[in-house]
Design an enzyme around this catalytic site. Structure first.
Site, PDB file in Angstrom:
ATOM      1  N   GLU A   1      64.515  28.616  89.756  1.00 15.76           N
ATOM      2  CA  GLU A   1      63.050  28.711  89.732  1.00 15.76           C
ATOM      3  C   GLU A   1      62.433  27.706  90.681  1.00 15.76           C
ATOM      4  O   GLU A   1      61.419  27.981  91.321  1.00 15.76           O
ATOM      5  CB  GLU A   1      62.531  28.495  88.307  1.00 15.76           C
ATOM      6  CG  GLU A   1      61.062  28.865  88.128  1.00 15.76           C
ATOM      7  CD  GLU A   1      60.089  27.777  88.564  1.00 15.76           C
ATOM      8  OE1 GLU A   1      58.960  28.111  88.966  1.00 15.76           O
ATOM      9  OE2 GLU A   1      60.450  26.584  88.517  1.00 15.76           O
TER      10      GLU A   1
ATOM     11  N   ASP B   1      67.121  25.513  85.667  1.00 16.83           N
ATOM     12  CA  ASP B   1      67.243  24.501  86.721  1.00 16.83           C
ATOM     13  C   ASP B   1      66.164  23.427  86.597  1.00 16.83           C
ATOM     14  O   ASP B   1      65.099  23.647  86.025  1.00 16.83           O
ATOM     15  CB  ASP B   1      67.213  25.140  88.110  1.00 16.83           C
ATOM     16  CG  ASP B   1      65.974  26.002  88.358  1.00 16.83           C
ATOM     17  OD1 ASP B   1      65.579  26.741  87.443  1.00 16.83           O
ATOM     18  OD2 ASP B   1      65.403  25.902  89.460  1.00 16.83           O
TER      19      ASP B   1
HETATM   20 ZN   LIG Z   1      59.186  25.080  85.771  1.00 13.33          ZN
END
Ligand SMILES: [Zn+2]
Length: 412
Positions: free
Chosen positions: A165, A100
């Protein structure tokens, strides 16, 4: 074949992959993977592309782990695990990166299209190219080099390409750890999502984070008649001064950390009255505390409450303390852990520098591993342009990091 000889072959092979690595960066950047919570579609398209890529490039047991997410168009967030088998399966050497990205932010600040990566003076620009594609790509090509040379690493290599994340990891590595037992205590876990420009920082520990909001309530009055009111701003100012005593109450130092002590800093300040001739009846400020893991966050909170109670009494105000964020530090990975030693050797061989284990003030995604009692270390060589406009990846860092991973893979 001795280690150094096979490593030299692999390093050379990685060097030949330079253009291919840049090409993969460009292709990945063209598939934005922004969390639904940040207005995107999640990582499904990028994951589908990477699943194919892994299968076509020598990886085995490529597995998709779907973390349910009703906000994502497909109802899940994708997490990928893939292996390259070594001589022994006694342990797995993992490299975990995230797919991401964060949104590009103000587009006018970009010199080009953030999703059309471009190369300039040895750097590749685009959203996500450094955070975290630099090392995602590096990890894949470290493995590709083994396949191309027909060499077997000492142990199994695992790559984990995870989701979520940037928004907390609950649907990323957090979900994978909780719902699978692929990770083992003896595994080496490298998380290349933090580092410095020389590649000399191996992050193994973090401080606890405590963000507080202090609302001081007094009584508004005309500026010329303070005796008719209670000046909340004045009381809050004395409160801030008193809170500085936290440095005396929690004075211990730990060399591992930079800075080596707990920090207690007043930061954000909300506006109170708009005019000069009013005694403010309400005042709000915030504080950012970074606490060494040896201290209990609850003890710091207790001390803060006592300080506030003192000010309440002295100034006849009421002080409301709100918690904006509280994250207790994960247990540190020992500075002598095998993963730290392996990275130090790799950095020494590739970048000719001494890396050292360090603690930092903020949490990293490695904390999720540490809380589940796996020894994980964050390491990367990067300029730290993550989340900025014109984010870039130094191509030499991407190639060099691939060699460091490969070095770790060749270690017996
Ligand atoms: Zn990162």
């Amino acid at each position: 074949m001795p280690n150094s000889e096979s490593f030299d072959r692999i390093a050379k092979r990685i060097e030949h992959f330079r253009d291919e690595m840049v090409d993969l960066q460009v292709r990945l950047t063209a598939i934005p993977a922004i969390a639904p919570g940040s207005g995107g579609e999640g990582e499904a398209k990028k994951a589908a592309f990477l699943m194919d890529y892994l299968k076509q490039n020598g990886f085995r047991d490529v597995t998709l782990i779907k973390a349910p997410d009703l906000d994502a168009p497909d109802g899940y967030r994708p997490n990928i695990l893939a292996y390259y088998r070594g001589k022994s399966s006694a342990r797995t050497i993992w490299v975990m990166t995230h797919m991401d990205i964060v949104p590009p932010g103000e587009l006018s600040l970009w010199k080009g299209n953030p999703y059309k990566a471009w190369v300039e003076k040895g750097r590749i620009y685009g959203r996500g190219v450094e955070d975290n594609q630099q090392d995602l790509v590096a990890s894949l090509f470290a493995v590709k080099a083994f396949a191309a040379e027909g060499l077997l690493p000492a142990f199994d290599i695992g790559v984990a390409l995870v989701a979520d994340e940037e928004t907390g990891s609950a649907k990323g590595i957090g979900y994978v750890i909780e719902n699978n037992d692929v990770f083992r205590k003896q595994d080496l876990i490298v998380v290349p999502d933090a580092g410095n420009e020389h590649g000399t920082m191996i992050e193994v520990a973090e401080k606890s984070i405590l963000w507080l909001k202090f609302k001081t309530l007094g009584k508004q009055a005309h500026g010329s008649t303070p005796e008719r009111g209670i000046n909340s701003f004045k009381a809050a100012s004395f409160l801030i001064t008193s809170l500085n005593r936290l440095y005396d109450f929690f004075p211990e130092r730990e060399k591992l950390f930079a800075p080596p002590l707990s920090t207690f800093e007043p930061t954000k300040k909300e506006a109170n009255v708009p005019n000069i001739n009013t005694i403010p009846g309400e005042d709000v400020f915030y504080m950012d505390c970074r606490i060494l893991p040896k201290y209990k966050v609850a003890d710091v909170e207790k001390r803060i409450k006592a300080i506030a109670a003192d000010i309440e009494k002295k100034f006849r105000v009421k002080i409301e303390i709100g918690i904006e964020q509280k994250a207790t530090a994960a247990p540190p990975t020992p500075a002598q852990a095998p993963v730290v030693k392996a990275l130090r050797k790799g950095v020494k061989s590739v970048y000719h520098r001494e890396a050292r284990a360090m603690g930092i003030g903020g949490g990293t995604v490695a904390a999720l591993f540490r809380r589940a009692s796996f020894e994980a270390a964050c390491w990367s060589k990067l300029d730290d342009t993550a989340h900025q406009p014109n984010e870039y990846c130094v191509i030499d860092n991407m190639v060099g990091d691939a060699k460091v991973f490969a070095h770790v893979f060749t270690q017996e």
